[in-house]
Design an enzyme around this catalytic site. Structure first.
Site: not given
Lengths: 193, 234
Positions: B105, B144, B154, B157, B159
């Site tokens: 991110y 990640y 995770r 995905h 959000h």
């Protein structure tokens, strides 16, 4: 279950600000608007630690108690450029704030009148679904005493978690303090809506 | 005045509980008291509507930044926003955010030693059409690691944040990709008790909406709460 099954909630996670911190969404109105007030607060976890990755959203009626929405059938007036939505992501100290106006009284169920209030959604990392609460104003003693939602809560301590306290003005602007405790002795009253 | 028509209550097992011990951060961030049930007033059946023309061109395309292409697998994500009765939800705002193709991110607290991509921010917005349709162009996010438990990862995905027509239709969720081997081990995905509700968060590969020689495509529909039956006039 209906044919179209509901989309489940998931946490906003720790990186929520990438998607959600857009512009000056804390300002429901500009500071120079007549009647502007400031709401300040912190979000705390069950050990009283600040929550630095939360997002608070508010939704409210205008000063006449009118929602800018087609499903508000009342005759109260709309206010130009007032939509009633605000959003604030907490900082590293768990602090959030809004600048808005106090809403008028909105009709409740069964011919009642609700006290001035904001609807509040609380999101955070570690919350799989938002919690819903409301914010009332401490200087609305009479209206608060008549509010059907406040009156549905028997425990005065729990009820008081919904009431923002009037504190000293800042630069001539009325200020209210509203802390949100996700858990613990001072746990905020949350609603099942 | 007649009483407002409320929204249907969600069943308990189609959303995650507040406390799900497998996801450790819920332990101190979940209320201990049961929520207080309130009937819907005008406050709950109204909500922020967008469509004031505030979106800029290109907010629906995460794959290009300052005219430069981001790294990774280019994809479309599209679908519709409907209510539980299958009615489209028009002109509603959808906000998305995600990590890059390497699983990183663009955020100061993300210290995963995977490369940042100068051409990828990972944030976008669209408003649904009159038929409730939406479409984004983006890069398929990577998986990640995270600190929840030893060797926790995770599943990939995106959000998604949605408003819908009322305060009570507000939902923020995560959209997943088909056949991810990490589903089995992810407490956030598995926090949803109902198996079919969980599977509904998994997008579907859709050959028909791919663009040859350009991008793959995944379909994902959102279903927000439907309206109660109309009450009698008082």
């Amino acid at each position: 279950m209906s044919e179209f099954g509901i989309t489940a909630s998931q946490t906003v996670g720790p990186f929520l600000k990438i998607g959600l911190a857009q512009g000056d969404q804390e300002y429901v109105v500009a500071e120079n608007v007549k009647g502007a007030l400031r709401i300040d607060g912190h979000v705390y976890d069950g050990q009283g630690q600040p929550v630095p990755d939360a997002m608070i959203e508010i939704w409210q009626a205008n000063i006449y108690g009118k929602y800018d929405h087609p499903d508000d059938p009342t005759d109260a007036e709309l206010v130009k450029s007032f939509y009633g939505f605000g959003r604030s992501c907490t900082d590293k100290n768990g602090n959030f704030f809004f600048v808005t106006v106090k809403p008028g009284r909105v009709v409740g169920l069964g011919n009642t009148l609700q006290a001035p209030h904001l609807a509040v959604n609380v999101f955070a990392r570690g919350m799989l679904k938002q919690q819903v609460t409301r914010l009332y104003f401490s200087d609305e003693i009479q209206a608060n005493s008549e509010d059907p939602v406040l009156n549905s809560i028997d425990d005065a301590g729990v009820r008081d978690t919904l009431v923002a306290s009037k504190v000293n003005d800042e630069n001539g602007m009325p200020c209210y303090k509203f802390n949100i405790h996700l858990q613990g002795e001072m746990e905020t009253a949350f609603f099942d809506v | 005045m007649s009483e407002p028509v409320g929204y249907r209550r969600d069943s308990q097992d189609e959303h995650p509980p507040a406390l799900y011990e497998g996801y450790k951060s819920t332990v101190l961030r979940s209320p201990k008291r049961l929520p207080i049930k309130i009937n819907h007033t005008l406050t709950e059946i109204t909500g922020p509507l967008f469509g004031h023309g505030k979106l800029q061109p290109g907010e629906d395309d995460l794959s290009i930044e300052n005219g430069e292409e981001a790294q990774g697998q280019r994809i479309f994500v599209s679908g519709r926003v409907l209510d539980e009765d299958g009615r489209p939800v028009p002109r509603t705002l959808i906000e998305i955010w995600q990590c890059n193709a390497a699983g990183r991110y663009r955020h100061p607290i993300d210290q995963h030693p995977a490369p940042l991509d100068p051409n990828f921010v990972g944030q976008g917005r669209v408003v649904t059409s009159d038929e409730g349709e939406y479409k984004f162009t983006t890069i398929k996010p990577g998986a990640y690691p995270w600190g929840n438990h030893y060797n926790a990862w995770r599943p990939a995905h995106i959000h998604f944040s949605l408003f819908g027509p009322a305060f009570v239709t507000r939902v923020i969720t995560q959209m997943y990709f088909p056949d991810d081997p990490l589903f089995l081990f992810d407490p956030i995905f598995n926090s949803i008790p109902d198996e079919s509700a969980r599977q509904r968060l998994v997008s579907k590969f859709d050959l028909d909406s791919t663009k040859p020689d350009f991008a793959l495509s995944f379909k994902f529909n959102f279903i927000v709460r439907g309206r109660d039956a109309t009450p009698f006039e008082e």
